[in-house]
Design a protein around this motif. Structure first.
Motif, short mmCIF file in Angstrom:
data_model
loop_
_atom_site.label_atom_id
_atom_site.label_comp_id
_atom_site.label_asym_id
_atom_site.label_seq_id
_atom_site.Cartn_x
_atom_site.Cartn_y
_atom_site.Cartn_z
N SER A 1 0.85 -1.20 0.00
CA SER A 1 0.00 0.00 0.00
C SER A 1 0.88 1.25 0.00
O SER A 1 2.03 1.21 0.47
CB SER A 1 -0.92 0.01 1.22
N ARG B 1 -3.57 1.57 -3.75
CA ARG B 1 -4.34 2.58 -3.02
C ARG B 1 -5.74 2.00 -2.85
O ARG B 1 -6.40 1.67 -3.82
CB ARG B 1 -4.38 3.88 -3.81
N HIS B 2 -6.17 1.86 -1.61
CA HIS B 2 -7.48 1.28 -1.28
C HIS B 2 -7.64 -0.10 -1.90
O HIS B 2 -8.70 -0.46 -2.40
CB HIS B 2 -8.61 2.20 -1.73
N HIS C 1 -6.45 -1.28 -4.66
CA HIS C 1 -6.35 -1.34 -6.12
C HIS C 1 -4.97 -0.88 -6.56
O HIS C 1 -4.43 0.09 -6.03
CB HIS C 1 -7.42 -0.45 -6.78
#
Length: 85
Positions: free
Chosen positions: A4, A29-30, A32
């Motif tokens: 991440s 990010r999140h 994905h």
């Protein structure tokens, strides 16, 4: 390897080393995939960069077409006496 962005902030140096060594490093990010770290290709030397710039310059000069002179670009707005028509 997927990491991440938040985690990558603390270990960026190590991630860069791994990418340079050939490991695939993907920043998420999140959950994905957002960015992939890849090593830079070998940078060209000064001589080959100069040759590339000269080639681009020559190609641009070949495409350039001469246009009207700026001093004459608005002559149609004025009469023979120099006054606006």
């Amino acid at each position: 390897m997927r990491v991440s962005v938040t985690e990558a902030k603390g270990q960026l140096t190590e991630l860069v080393r791994r990418a340079e060594a050939g490991d695939e490093v993907i920043l998420t990010r999140h959950g994905h995939a957002a960015v992939r770290l890849v090593p830079m290709k070998e940078t060209p030397d000064r001589k080959s960069r100069r040759a590339l710039l000269e080639a681009v310059k020559a190609a641009g000069a070949a495409k350039a077409a001469a246009g009207p002179k700026a001093a004459r670009s608005q002559d149609f707005l004025y009469g023979d006496d120099g006054m606006p028509e």
